[in-house]
Design a protein around this motif. Structure first.
Motif, PDB file in Angstrom:
ATOM      1  N   ALA A  46      -7.311 -14.993  -2.206  1.00  0.00           N
ATOM      2  CA  ALA A  46      -8.754 -13.631  -1.520  1.00  0.00           C
ATOM      3  C   ALA A  46      -8.718 -12.720  -1.714  1.00  0.00           C
ATOM      4  N   CYS A  47      -7.359 -12.479  -1.392  1.00  0.00           N
ATOM      5  CA  CYS A  47      -7.224 -10.867  -0.479  1.00  0.00           C
ATOM      6  C   CYS A  47      -6.847 -10.274  -1.332  1.00  0.00           C
ATOM      7  N   HIS A  48      -8.016  -8.315  -1.258  1.00  0.00           N
ATOM      8  CA  HIS A  48      -8.264  -7.364  -1.924  1.00  0.00           C
ATOM      9  C   HIS A  48      -7.413  -6.663  -2.538  1.00  0.00           C
ATOM     10  N   LEU A  49      -5.833  -7.050  -1.163  1.00  0.00           N
ATOM     11  CA  LEU A  49      -4.954  -6.218  -1.464  1.00  0.00           C
ATOM     12  C   LEU A  49      -3.537  -6.877  -2.142  1.00  0.00           C
ATOM     13  N   CYS A  50      -3.232  -8.123  -2.059  1.00  0.00           N
ATOM     14  CA  CYS A  50      -2.299  -8.428  -3.054  1.00  0.00           C
ATOM     15  C   CYS A  50      -1.793  -8.356  -4.447  1.00  0.00           C
ATOM     16  N   PRO A  51      -1.202  -8.471  -4.984  1.00  0.00           N
ATOM     17  CA  PRO A  51      -0.808  -7.873  -6.278  1.00  0.00           C
ATOM     18  C   PRO A  51      -1.357  -9.069  -7.310  1.00  0.00           C
ATOM     19  N   GLY A  52      -1.854  -8.283  -8.486  1.00  0.00           N
ATOM     20  CA  GLY A  52      -2.987  -9.056  -9.340  1.00  0.00           C
ATOM     21  C   GLY A  52      -3.950  -9.173  -8.725  1.00  0.00           C
ATOM     22  N   ASN A  53      -4.435  -9.041  -7.426  1.00  0.00           N
ATOM     23  CA  ASN A  53      -5.829  -9.727  -7.129  1.00  0.00           C
ATOM     24  C   ASN A  53      -6.498  -7.924  -7.801  1.00  0.00           C
ATOM     25  N   ARG A  55      -9.595  -6.036  -6.140  1.00  0.00           N
ATOM     26  CA  ARG A  55     -10.025  -5.407  -5.376  1.00  0.00           C
ATOM     27  C   ARG A  55     -11.373  -5.358  -5.478  1.00  0.00           C
ATOM     28  N   ALA A  56     -12.063  -5.123  -3.858  1.00  0.00           N
ATOM     29  CA  ALA A  56     -13.427  -5.332  -3.301  1.00  0.00           C
ATOM     30  C   ALA A  56     -14.811  -4.337  -3.954  1.00  0.00           C
ATOM     31  N   GLY A  57     -13.818  -3.539  -4.994  1.00  0.00           N
ATOM     32  CA  GLY A  57     -14.870  -1.691  -5.397  1.00  0.00           C
ATOM     33  C   GLY A  57     -14.322  -2.739  -7.257  1.00  0.00           C
ATOM     34  N   GLY A  58     -13.560  -3.955  -7.432  1.00  0.00           N
ATOM     35  CA  GLY A  58     -13.702  -4.414  -8.771  1.00  0.00           C
ATOM     36  C   GLY A  58     -12.639  -3.436  -9.582  1.00  0.00           C
ATOM     37  N   ASN A 161      -3.441   0.437  11.480  1.00  0.00           N
ATOM     38  CA  ASN A 161      -4.274  -0.558  12.048  1.00  0.00           C
ATOM     39  C   ASN A 161      -3.767  -2.285  12.008  1.00  0.00           C
ATOM     40  N   ARG A 162      -2.894  -2.912  13.400  1.00  0.00           N
ATOM     41  CA  ARG A 162      -2.723  -3.957  13.404  1.00  0.00           C
ATOM     42  C   ARG A 162      -2.604  -5.225  14.051  1.00  0.00           C
ATOM     43  N   GLY A 163      -4.373  -6.117  12.958  1.00  0.00           N
ATOM     44  CA  GLY A 163      -4.742  -6.795  13.660  1.00  0.00           C
ATOM     45  C   GLY A 163      -5.829  -6.960  14.246  1.00  0.00           C
ATOM     46  N   GLY A 167      -9.074  -3.652  14.104  1.00  0.00           N
ATOM     47  CA  GLY A 167     -10.408  -3.542  13.602  1.00  0.00           C
ATOM     48  C   GLY A 167     -10.318  -3.477  11.769  1.00  0.00           C
ATOM     49  N   ALA A 168      -8.420  -3.726  11.747  1.00  0.00           N
ATOM     50  CA  ALA A 168      -7.737  -3.899  10.710  1.00  0.00           C
ATOM     51  C   ALA A 168      -9.167  -5.510   9.660  1.00  0.00           C
ATOM     52  N   SER A 169      -9.416  -4.740   8.640  1.00  0.00           N
ATOM     53  CA  SER A 169     -10.482  -5.337   8.044  1.00  0.00           C
ATOM     54  C   SER A 169      -9.589  -6.769   6.945  1.00  0.00           C
ATOM     55  N   ASN A 170      -8.033  -6.003   6.761  1.00  0.00           N
ATOM     56  CA  ASN A 170      -7.686  -7.100   5.381  1.00  0.00           C
ATOM     57  C   ASN A 170      -6.336  -7.487   6.649  1.00  0.00           C
ATOM     58  N   PRO A 171      -5.669  -8.957   6.829  1.00  0.00           N
ATOM     59  CA  PRO A 171      -4.569  -8.999   6.848  1.00  0.00           C
ATOM     60  C   PRO A 171      -2.986  -8.771   6.239  1.00  0.00           C
TER      61      PRO A 171
END
Length: 387
Positions: A46-53, A55-58, A161-163, A167-171
């Motif tokens: 479900a992560c937008h930053l993981c490889p192969g996934n 992103r929110a922008g498509g 920004n960590r955590g 305000g980090a929007s993605n872990p």
């Protein structure tokens, strides 16, 4: 140092901070954060930053194996619409949102670009978990991005920004790079005061500061032949640190191989020390400040040659602003007097540095990283329980 209330001056920005050491002993009945550490997973579908996934922008991420950089799908700054590939110029007389014809209310165009830097493919491994080799790859990416972007833009801000507390929007472990065609307020203040100091003394403000801290030692957290980490004399946040190269360096792109290797090691030690302080992943905002641009292609190599001869106006440095105050659930807030008058702190920078040194001595072997004149265990690690 005693409990005398006093003010300290920040020569980088020209601002003051109120230091009230006696208040650190006050009972705490205020708000608490929720300190929850999610289980680490290598890949989150479900992560937008993981490889192969996707992103929110498509856009779908490639199956990347190292660092991965892409233009932010929801950027705060964009290139000028008339020339998307170049920074835009101000248009005199152009109507700007909220502008007052009398000149009291002013606005100006703001152009730039925003990028995301994924530190690696593993969803559960941040800089503190990575090997020095992997962190070095992140350092190289920061430097390469800065070199490219500073050819066109006035300011290049590399940061993380960590955590969720910051305000980090993605872990997923990542940082960002924002560029702008104008000099932001913090950068402008540092630019002004470094230039004034150089004009008056003929030497770099921050290199002079390194020499001062090296003599004093009590605020030093980590120290090796290439880098110095201190809780600055003027620190606002409880465990704020300043990371400085010991030799003249104006930008990340000017760091040589040895400095980049040692930076990777120092970053790992510092971040591990932060986490060990409260036995919890320490949230923070960190960012690099280097000489404002634009810097034409080849400027980095020329600057590297010139800095071997003399000090420059600017000295590269990184700020770490962590908000935790007493425990993973109690954080520092800038409110009341601090919002209306000036920042204030209870824990002295000397005390904070001692606590960081102590916990790092327990985490690492301490060789060549602690100031020689101080006992690393002379201050107990901070484990304050509210009374």
């Amino acid at each position: 140092m005693d409990d005398t209330t006093h003010r300290r001056f920040n020569p980088l920005t020209g601002r003051w901070v109120l230091v009230s050491p006696g208040r650190v002993r006050r009972p705490w009945h205020g708000g608490r954060e929720t300190a929850v550490t999610p289980p680490a997973v290598a890949h989150d579908p479900a992560c937008h930053l993981c490889p192969g996934n996707e992103r929110a922008g498509g856009v779908r991420n490639p199956d990347y194996r190292g660092t991965y950089v892409f233009t932010n799908d929801f950027p705060a700054l964009r290139p000028a619409a008339s020339d998307p590939d170049q920074p835009g110029a101000d248009q005199p007389g152009a109507d700007q949102p909220g502008a007052d014809q009398g000149g009291l209310l002013r606005s100006a165009p703001a152009h730039g670009t925003c990028r995301v830097v994924c530190f690696g493919p593993d969803h559960g491994r941040g800089l503190v978990d990575m090997s020095s080799f992997e962190v070095r790859a992140v350092v190289d990416t920061w430097a390469a991005q800065e070199a490219e972007l500073s050819e066109r833009w006035r300011w290049v801000q590399v940061f993380e920004n960590r955590g969720t507390a910051m305000g980090a929007s993605n872990p997923h472990p990542h940082g960002q790079i924002w560029t702008c065609d104008a000099l932001p307020d913090e950068a402008a203040a540092e630019d002004t005061h470094q230039r004034e100091h150089f004009a008056q003394s003929g030497s770099s403000l921050l290199l002079d500061y390194i020499r001062t801290e090296t003599r004093a030692e009590e605020r030093i957290v980590l120290d090796d032949q290439d880098w110095l980490v201190v809780v600055p004399f003027w620190a606002v946040w409880p465990f704020e640190t300043l990371l400085l190269p010991r030799r003249p360096v104006q930008r990340l792109a000017e760091l040589d191989h040895a400095q980049r290797d040692s930076l990777a090691d120092v970053l790992g030690r510092l971040l591990a020390g932060y986490d060990a302080l409260f036995d919890h992943p320490f949230p923070f905002s960190m960012g690099w400040h280097g000489a404002p641009g634009p810097h034409p292609a080849g400027a980095a190599s020329r600057a590297t040659r010139s800095r071997r001869r003399s000090e420059g106006v600017w000295q590269l440095h990184a700020h770490f602003y962590p908000p935790l105050l007493r425990s993973p659930t109690i954080r520092k807030h800038l409110v009341g007097y601090e919002m209306l008058a000036e920042p204030a702190r209870d824990l002295t920078p000397e005390d904070a540095a001692g606590r960081l040194r102590a916990v790092m001595a327990q985490t690492w072997d301490g060789e060549a990283t602690l100031p020689g004149g101080l006992e690393p265990t002379s201050v107990a690690p901070l484990r304050i329980r509210p009374v």
